[in-house]
Design a protein around this motif. Sequence first.
Motif, PDB file in Angstrom:
ATOM      1  N   PHE A 150     -40.643  -1.383 -23.743  1.00  0.00           N
ATOM      2  CA  PHE A 150     -40.677  -1.374 -25.207  1.00  0.00           C
ATOM      3  C   PHE A 150     -40.736   0.061 -25.709  1.00  0.00           C
ATOM      4  CE2 PHE A 150     -43.282  -1.805 -29.205  1.00  0.00           C
ATOM      5  CZ  PHE A 150     -42.282  -2.439 -29.949  1.00  0.00           C
ATOM      6  N   LYS A 151     -39.834   0.352 -26.669  1.00  0.00           N
ATOM      7  CA  LYS A 151     -39.816   1.658 -27.343  1.00  0.00           C
ATOM      8  C   LYS A 151     -40.446   1.460 -28.713  1.00  0.00           C
ATOM      9  CE  LYS A 151     -36.666   5.541 -28.250  1.00  0.00           C
ATOM     10  NZ  LYS A 151     -36.734   5.637 -29.710  1.00  0.00           N
ATOM     11  N   ALA A 152     -41.655   1.949 -28.852  1.00  0.00           N
ATOM     12  CA  ALA A 152     -42.476   1.599 -30.012  1.00  0.00           C
ATOM     13  C   ALA A 152     -41.974   2.213 -31.314  1.00  0.00           C
ATOM     14  CB  ALA A 152     -43.932   2.028 -29.751  1.00  0.00           C
ATOM     15  N   ASP A 153     -41.350   3.400 -31.269  1.00  0.00           N
ATOM     16  CA  ASP A 153     -41.014   4.079 -32.523  1.00  0.00           C
ATOM     17  C   ASP A 153     -39.902   3.383 -33.289  1.00  0.00           C
ATOM     18  OD1 ASP A 153     -39.005   4.645 -30.788  1.00  0.00           O
ATOM     19  OD2 ASP A 153     -39.102   6.834 -31.014  1.00  0.00           O
TER      20      ASP A 153
ATOM     21  N   LEU B 229     -39.011  -0.048 -32.286  1.00  0.00           N
ATOM     22  CA  LEU B 229     -39.159  -1.473 -31.950  1.00  0.00           C
ATOM     23  C   LEU B 229     -37.975  -1.996 -31.137  1.00  0.00           C
ATOM     24  CD1 LEU B 229     -40.516  -2.851 -35.360  1.00  0.00           C
ATOM     25  CD2 LEU B 229     -41.797  -1.909 -33.425  1.00  0.00           C
ATOM     26  N   THR B 230     -37.557  -1.213 -30.147  1.00  0.00           N
ATOM     27  CA  THR B 230     -36.430  -1.589 -29.290  1.00  0.00           C
ATOM     28  C   THR B 230     -36.952  -2.013 -27.925  1.00  0.00           C
ATOM     29  OG1 THR B 230     -34.993  -0.011 -30.408  1.00  0.00           O
ATOM     30  CG2 THR B 230     -34.266  -0.811 -28.255  1.00  0.00           C
ATOM     31  N   TYR B 231     -36.345  -3.077 -27.390  1.00  0.00           N
ATOM     32  CA  TYR B 231     -36.727  -3.597 -26.082  1.00  0.00           C
ATOM     33  C   TYR B 231     -35.634  -3.266 -25.065  1.00  0.00           C
ATOM     34  CZ  TYR B 231     -40.155  -6.376 -28.672  1.00  0.00           C
ATOM     35  OH  TYR B 231     -41.183  -6.780 -29.474  1.00  0.00           O
ATOM     36  N   TYR B 232     -36.063  -2.945 -23.876  1.00  0.00           N
ATOM     37  CA  TYR B 232     -35.137  -2.749 -22.760  1.00  0.00           C
ATOM     38  C   TYR B 232     -35.580  -3.690 -21.638  1.00  0.00           C
ATOM     39  CZ  TYR B 232     -33.588   1.548 -25.035  1.00  0.00           C
ATOM     40  OH  TYR B 232     -33.078   2.469 -25.917  1.00  0.00           O
ATOM     41  N   VAL B 233     -34.639  -4.500 -21.175  1.00  0.00           N
ATOM     42  CA  VAL B 233     -34.915  -5.423 -20.072  1.00  0.00           C
ATOM     43  C   VAL B 233     -34.103  -4.951 -18.875  1.00  0.00           C
ATOM     44  CG1 VAL B 233     -35.035  -7.823 -19.340  1.00  0.00           C
ATOM     45  CG2 VAL B 233     -35.136  -7.254 -21.782  1.00  0.00           C
ATOM     46  N   ALA B 234     -34.777  -4.666 -17.780  1.00  0.00           N
ATOM     47  CA  ALA B 234     -34.114  -4.103 -16.603  1.00  0.00           C
ATOM     48  C   ALA B 234     -34.355  -4.992 -15.395  1.00  0.00           C
ATOM     49  CB  ALA B 234     -34.628  -2.696 -16.320  1.00  0.00           C
ATOM     50  N   MET B 235     -33.314  -5.164 -14.595  1.00  0.00           N
ATOM     51  CA  MET B 235     -33.440  -5.841 -13.311  1.00  0.00           C
ATOM     52  C   MET B 235     -33.143  -4.802 -12.232  1.00  0.00           C
ATOM     53  SD  MET B 235     -31.852  -9.460 -11.997  1.00  0.00           S
ATOM     54  CE  MET B 235     -30.194  -9.055 -12.547  1.00  0.00           C
ATOM     55  N   PHE B 236     -33.913  -4.831 -11.136  1.00  0.00           N
ATOM     56  CA  PHE B 236     -33.755  -3.804 -10.118  1.00  0.00           C
ATOM     57  C   PHE B 236     -33.857  -4.413  -8.727  1.00  0.00           C
ATOM     58  CE2 PHE B 236     -38.070  -3.948 -11.729  1.00  0.00           C
ATOM     59  CZ  PHE B 236     -38.831  -4.136 -10.597  1.00  0.00           C
ATOM     60  N   GLN B 237     -33.300  -3.668  -7.785  1.00  0.00           N
ATOM     61  CA  GLN B 237     -33.369  -4.044  -6.376  1.00  0.00           C
ATOM     62  C   GLN B 237     -33.915  -2.849  -5.601  1.00  0.00           C
ATOM     63  OE1 GLN B 237     -29.628  -4.602  -4.451  1.00  0.00           O
ATOM     64  NE2 GLN B 237     -30.497  -5.585  -2.626  1.00  0.00           N
TER      65      GLN B 237
ATOM     66  N   THR C 179     -33.096  -5.389 -30.076  1.00  0.00           N
ATOM     67  CA  THR C 179     -34.208  -5.257 -31.029  1.00  0.00           C
ATOM     68  C   THR C 179     -34.859  -6.603 -31.295  1.00  0.00           C
ATOM     69  OG1 THR C 179     -32.650  -5.504 -32.857  1.00  0.00           O
ATOM     70  CG2 THR C 179     -33.198  -3.248 -32.163  1.00  0.00           C
ATOM     71  N   SER C 180     -34.364  -7.652 -30.618  1.00  0.00           N
ATOM     72  CA  SER C 180     -34.905  -8.996 -30.801  1.00  0.00           C
ATOM     73  C   SER C 180     -35.948  -9.272 -29.724  1.00  0.00           C
ATOM     74  CB  SER C 180     -33.786 -10.039 -30.726  1.00  0.00           C
ATOM     75  OG  SER C 180     -34.318 -11.348 -30.678  1.00  0.00           O
ATOM     76  N   GLU C 181     -37.162  -9.526 -30.161  1.00  0.00           N
ATOM     77  CA  GLU C 181     -38.221  -9.839 -29.192  1.00  0.00           C
ATOM     78  C   GLU C 181     -37.900 -11.130 -28.445  1.00  0.00           C
ATOM     79  OE1 GLU C 181     -43.053 -10.714 -29.073  1.00  0.00           O
ATOM     80  OE2 GLU C 181     -42.024 -10.330 -30.981  1.00  0.00           O
ATOM     81  N   GLN C 182     -37.380 -12.125 -29.179  1.00  0.00           N
ATOM     82  CA  GLN C 182     -37.051 -13.399 -28.543  1.00  0.00           C
ATOM     83  C   GLN C 182     -35.976 -13.216 -27.485  1.00  0.00           C
ATOM     84  OE1 GLN C 182     -35.760 -16.410 -31.283  1.00  0.00           O
ATOM     85  NE2 GLN C 182     -35.592 -17.995 -29.719  1.00  0.00           N
TER      86      GLN C 182
END
Length: 235
Positions: free
Chosen positions: A90-93, A95-103, A114-117
């Motif tokens: 979450f980037k608070a300034d 309100l942006t979300y980043y979802v990451a998948m990693f191996q 920017t959608s929490e849902q």
Amino acid sequence: MKVRTRRMLQRVGIGLLLSAVSLGASAQVVQNANSKPAGAGAAAQERSAESGALTPANSTMAELQQLIQNRALNELRTTYNGNYGASLLFKADDLTYYVAMFQQKNFWRVVKTTSEQQAEQTYKAFVEQTEQLADVDIRRIKLDAERAMTERLIAANESRLAALQNDLTLQRQQEQQVAARQEQARQEAAALANERQAAREQLNALQRQIRMLEEQQAKLESANRVVGPETKRGR
């Protein structure tokens, strides 16, 4: 909707894996910027240096790497499944979300929203996919552990078997030695018995000779006593 999403992820999981490998996208998964900011920034900077030539500068993944280096993100959730994992950042300034998948802690996919849902749904979908992808690795880890345990048990049983075989060999050797000592003792006892019998016979013979000589001596002494007085009277 969840069932449809799960089926879709199952179909595209391998394709995503191959596409991620072809992209060569790699960056260290972000640590909590509040609790471990220095570690997260250093790890991400190292990954960025390794993969900078492969990650396009104008991409969401490059943007995420830069934000990690700037310590501008908070880690909200992270789930590990074997070598795979998913993180919600979450980037608070703004309100942006980043979802990451990693191996193996290298970024594989990054989604910005920017959608929490949407962020939560994407994170859940990524977690489900990591569970499916990790099944083989988890099974491999368990099988490898079971194999190692079996090998240790084999080694322990081989050692136990060798010890029992050595014990049995020593026992048989000791039994043979005891039997040999007993046979020798029996032979020595028999020889001693014969020697004792011969000694007794010799003793008996000597005693008989002594008695005979004593009897002869007694007779001579008796005869001398009889002859002595008669000689005196004749004189």
